[in-house]
Design an enzyme around this catalytic site. Structure first.
Site, mmCIF file in Angstrom:
data_model
loop_
_atom_site.group_PDB
_atom_site.id
_atom_site.type_symbol
_atom_site.label_atom_id
_atom_site.label_comp_id
_atom_site.label_asym_id
_atom_site.label_seq_id
_atom_site.Cartn_x
_atom_site.Cartn_y
_atom_site.Cartn_z
ATOM 1 N N ASP A 148 27.845 -36.734 44.808
ATOM 2 C CA ASP A 148 26.656 -36.041 44.593
ATOM 3 C C ASP A 148 25.448 -36.712 45.507
ATOM 4 O O ASP A 148 25.816 -37.886 46.319
ATOM 5 C CB ASP A 148 26.245 -36.177 43.179
ATOM 6 N N LYS B 78 17.711 -22.136 39.263
ATOM 7 C CA LYS B 78 17.012 -22.761 40.399
ATOM 8 C C LYS B 78 15.493 -22.697 40.198
ATOM 9 O O LYS B 78 14.763 -22.700 41.348
ATOM 10 C CB LYS B 78 17.488 -22.499 41.453
ATOM 11 N N ASP C 229 26.973 -37.164 37.085
ATOM 12 C CA ASP C 229 25.943 -37.616 36.250
ATOM 13 C C ASP C 229 25.703 -36.850 35.252
ATOM 14 O O ASP C 229 24.978 -37.219 34.235
ATOM 15 C CB ASP C 229 24.993 -38.615 36.794
ATOM 16 N N ASP D 43 28.701 -31.526 35.126
ATOM 17 C CA ASP D 43 29.427 -32.102 35.946
ATOM 18 C C ASP D 43 30.874 -32.473 35.347
ATOM 19 O O ASP D 43 32.008 -32.945 36.214
ATOM 20 C CB ASP D 43 28.972 -33.507 36.656
#
Length: 976
Positions: A402, A508, A761, A765
């Site tokens: 990431d 988003k 994290d 994920d």
């Protein structure tokens, strides 16, 4: 309708094994997200492959309860909205479906115990001990105490190996122990037209469940009546704290994501509903996931596979040598020298072969090596959650990292802003407060309102750069920028927050609806001027998502608004690309006055959320852009260079814009030639040449294409051939990726025999962390991510170097340990009187044994001393090898190829048998027979003696000298 209709049975899957009782809130979200992703994937062109998955895979894509109308569901389940089920129906279905509770998984304690006792070399030791007991009694005439001692020692070693195996695998999943407490004991249902309180375990499909605020759902239900403010907390399954609106109609084709389904284990935080039970017990999503977490992991780790491979080699060699000894004894010794080897002695000799071949100290050495290495890694602020995964680190060939917080400092700062068509630095915007230009102030107000961060009250007296802010790093940067222009506290005192939609990786953007304080609800007189309310929708997010929704733009001076033109859009796109190419994250801020009709809706209703999303999709006024910089950590370029030198490809997987990701990747060293980066079009070219490309580090020549950058949309279009090409690239940046795409990236590389490490994290994920060969979570990440990962980096990503180094050291030291233990085969073999051994297919390697068999030489080393060497003296020495320091080239080698680079191979066998064993055997023979020569027993007297005592020498003296020679042989082996 037949009551037998239901969803499919639960299946078995991978689970994280733990040594403690695990909080289901940390374990269940990983499985929930993984299953949700599988449902989404079933809609793509990989659907058939997904359905052909491993046996027992759960497929929620075929469930249709959320797609059917309320009347159709009531008909299928033979239930009535006014009467519910009858008592007769309940009794029948309770008998058919069983009690509404997760089935307690079998403990399998007996199977596990057998695995500890008879795993690895356990069966050999067990059979050997039984045979020696038989050789002692009843075959021994008279019984020899040495055989009894040998049998007892073998028994102790048998149980000692089992104890170490138990310690190494002390990992039964204990999630089910706490899951039972998460379902309600009683609930309110409608039966025979009356509301009844019944035990939660007695709920059946078709029951009408009356749900009110605070109730926890005992089963999966389809809502048929919902209050406007009904919301459900799914955090126990999803890990996300934001409650989900309940509704009657389906909002998503995914059964796990739709809002018309209430899932067992979740609870109602506000409102009330009437739900029709569609699944109970193990058939609920909660029950199925709970069963997944309680199912032990079936596959072996790479280290377990290597040890099993070693066991097969040793057992094969051992059985071959025993077969040779039996043939020699039956065909020659039994006839020509009947008194030389009796049946009890033959049994002991065969057992001695097994003892010589079996490295009894291996389980102790392996466990000690892994434990010691894990302790060293802990001192480097690396936590390995399983000893078995330590070695996997040394085999990692691909690391998908990431960006934010892992490669970067996660210390974001606004550097520039754009208002209208005017671009200025953050410092210039702050100084414009007292000028006639209102643009920066308007942008600052938007940054303060549309923001989920808060200043820590205890640090408000400090300079702005030193103040502590609670919230997301991006929000922190914008809040600090807004405070530099206009006091945020003053802005927020003038507005009241009415509604907010948090940022998520799917949309988003985030939305916040505010209302100026002091303004009452306006008169709804339908005039043009009164058609808008004081409610103001503020929104910020990705420019590529929001710019198409804007139809107006604020002027440079902030004093008026004008229609947005195509040139304006082009200017925004150009500015965004320029900032992104410099490694900056670009955020667009916009606003919109909402229609007065929004006042008539309840802010806690699903309709309000739907209207808000609808209003946010069109008619926005562009206020401005901000550029945020998050510099890479200082050590990252060196870390990437070191990993590349170790033959590990490091790829960036981020949700950021492609140009931003490319710029940061270049700064980190992930992309070494930014001017020659391919895009998705390169994968569709059939005539693309792939010449050798020089790597940036160490001048190493690598084959295949060099660098490529792909967006999430391009990833979705890739087929099998495109993935084959993509996986050959040395440098890859995946931008604008979703959690589903992260999981797909992991699986695609694994399908091409890559050992994948994935960092993450967040809660989303967790599926990709668990699916990877080695999941790597950051210490600052969510607890769900850390629970799903195999390893946690407590400090920074730079610790990955130490993790890889010691992962390789474990494998190197285990090879040294096995080589050390295996060379005992050769040493011990040459001390047995009647054995013919031919290790590794080379008969001449065991030439000292032929002197015992063909020339009848006495036993120079007792079987008991042989056991002492294997089980005691070697264990300590083998454990010391675990402290061996890393070789200088440990990070200059390519990752281990799991198919070719084995723990035991021909080279190691040659080293152990052909060199070390032979040299040590010859030396031990020399000193032993030299001592016997000095005591009056010449070598020629022993050769072809077959147990005969030399003339003029007593049996007691003869035995005493041979015992001394045996001790010398033993001491020489131990020292060497």
């Amino acid at each position: 309708m037949d009551d037998k209709e239901d969803v499919q049975e639960p299946s078995r899957g991978r689970t994280r094994v733990q040594t403690r009782i695990v909080d289901p809130g940390l374990v269940l979200p990983t499985h929930y997200r993984t299953l949700s992703i599988k449902v989404e994937e079933s809609k793509t062109r990989e659907a058939e492959d997904a359905k052909k998955g491993k046996e027992g895979d759960i497929d929620f894509a075929d469930i249709v309860w959320h797609k059917l109308s309320v009347q159709e569901i009531l008909s299928r389940l033979s239930s009535s909205p006014s009467q519910g089920l009858s008592n007769e129906q309940v009794a029948k279905r309770l008998k058919q479906h069983g009690l509404n509770r997760p089935t307690q998984p079998p403990s399998r304690w007996f199977r596990r115990m057998l695995g500890y006792l008879f795993g690895g070399f356990g069966p050999i030791l067990f059979i050997a001990a039984i045979l020696v007991y038989i050789a002692w009694k009843p075959l021994g005439q008279p019984p020899q105490q040495s055989n009894l001692a040998l049998a007892i020692v073998l028994t102790c070693v048998f149980f000692a190996q089992a104890a170490f195996s138990f310690y190494q695998d002390f990992s039964s999943s204990r999630v089910m122990a706490s899951i039972k407490t998460m379902l309600p004991e009683h609930c309110l249902v409608l039966r025979d037209g009356t509301r009844q309180s019944v035990a939660g375990a007695e709920i059946v499909p078709g029951d009408l469940l009356c749900i009110k605020m605070g109730d926890r759902l005992p089963a999966d239900v389809r809502f048929i009546e919902v209050s406007t403010d009904a919301r459900f907390d799914r955090a126990i399954l999803t890990g996300e704290t934001a409650p989900l609106h309940g509704c009657v109609d389906s909002t998503d084709d995914n059964y796990l994501e739709t809002a018309c389904i209430g899932l067992a284990g979740t609870h109602c935080v506000v409102g009330s509903t009437l739900g029709l039970v569609v699944a109970t017990g193990d058939r609920t999503v909660f029950g199925r996931i709970a069963k997944l977490t309680a199912t032990p992991k079936q596959s072996r780790t790479s280290l377990q596979r290597e040890i099993f491979h070693f066991v097969k080699i040793v057992v094969g060699m051992m059985l071959s040598m025993i077969f040779v000894v039996l043939i020699v004894w039956a065909a020659w010794l039994r006839r020509s020298h009947p008194t030389w080897i009796s049946v009890p002695q033959l049994i002991v000799d065969c057992v001695t072969i097994a003892v010589a071949f079996v490295p009894e100290g291996l389980p102790i050495a392996v466990t000690s090596s892994l434990t010691i290495t894990a302790s060293i890694m802990k001192r480097n602020k690396i936590l390995c959650k399983s000893l078995q995964t330590v070695e996997t680190l040394g085999s990692v060939s691909v690391i998908c990292s990431d960006k934010t917080g892992t490669l970067t400092k996660n210390q974001m700062t606004v550097t520039e802003c754009m208002i209208g068509r005017r671009i200025m630095t953050a410092a210039q915007a702050a100084k414009a407060e007292n000028s006639s230009n209102d643009g920066p102030e308007e942008l600052g107000i938007m940054g303060g309102l549309c923001n989920a961060s808060e200043f820590d009250a205890t640090t408000m007296d400090q300079p702005l750069k030193n103040r502590k802010i609670n919230g997301d790093a991006t929000d922190q940067a914008i809040l600090r920028f807004a405070e530099s222009i206009v006091p945020v506290s003053e802005t927020r005192r003038q507005f009241k927050t009415i509604y907010k939609i948090a940022f998520n990786s799917k949309n988003k953007f985030m939305v916040q609806i505010v209302q100026p304080i002091g303004l009452s609800r306006p008169d709804t007189n339908p005039t043009a001027s009164d058609s808008l309310s004081p409610l103001l929708l503020t929104i910020k997010g990705a420019p590529d998502i929001l710019i198409t929704r804007c139809n107006a733009v604020m002027a440079d001076n902030g004093k008026y608004t004008r229609p947005i033109t195509q040139n304006d859009r082009h200017f925004v796109e150009q500015t965004k690309n320029q900032w992104s190419s410099q490694g900056r994250r670009v955020i667009l801020l916009a606003r919109k006055k909402l229609p007065v009709t929004m006042h008539s809706l309840s802010t806690v209703s699903l309709e309000y959320e739907e209207r808000t999303m609808e209003e946010a999709s069109v008619g926005l006024e562009l206020v401005g852009l901000v550029a945020i910089v998050d510099p890479p950590r200082d050590e990252i370029p060196q870390v990437i260079g070191t990993l590349r030198g170790a033959g590990i490809r490091v790829f960036m997987v981020t949700g950021d814009f492609k140009l931003t990701a490319l710029a940061i990747a270049a700064q980190c060293g992930i992309i070494t030639q930014p001017e020659t980066v391919d895009d998705g079009m390169a994968l569709s070219s059939h005539d693309r040449s792939e010449p050798p490309v020089p790597a940036a580090e160490k001048g190493v020549e690598v084959l295949g294409p060099h660098a490529i950058a792909l967006s999430g949309a391009e990833i979705n279009q890739l087929g099998g051939q495109e993935w084959d090409k993509l996986c050959k690239y040395q440098e890859i940046v995946f931008a604008r990726t979703t959690p589903e795409q992260k999981l797909r990236i992991v699986k695609q590389f694994q399908a091409r025999e890559e050992v994948v490490g994935m960092t993450g994290d967040g809660v989303n994920d967790a599926p990709s962390l668990q699916a990877s060969d080695i999941g790597i979570a950051m210490g600052s990440g969510s607890e769900v991510a850390m629970e799903a990962a195999d390893m946690v980096l407590l400090d920074s990503f730079s610790a990955i170097i130490e993790a890889v180094k010691y992962g390789r050291v474990v494998f190197d030291n285990l090879k040294k340990t096995i080589c050390y233990l295996m060379r005992e085969l050769k040493k011990l073999a040459c001390g047995m009187p009647t054995l013919t051994l031919a290790a590794a297919g080379t008969f001449s390697e065991f030439w000292p044994i032929f002197t015992n068999v063909l020339f009848g030489m006495p036993q120079i080393l007792s079987s008991f001393l042989m056991i002492i060497i294997c089980c005691f003296t070697d264990c300590a020495a083998a454990t010391v090898i675990a402290y061996e320091k890393p070789e200088r080239d440990v990070l200059a080698r390519k990752p281990r190829n799991m198919k070719k680079d084995r723990l035991v191979n021909g080279k190691l066998l040659l080293q152990a048998y052909g060199f070390l064993g032979t040299v040590m055997a010859l030396c031990s023979f020399a000193v032993s027979y030299w001592h016997a020569e000095r005591k009056g027993i010449s070598f020629k007297r022993l050769a072809l003696g077959f147990g005969r005592v030399p003339d003029g020498m007593s049996q007691a003296y003869y035995t005493k000298v041979l015992d001394e020679s045996s001790s010398i042989y033993f001491i020489n082996l131990v020292i060497m």
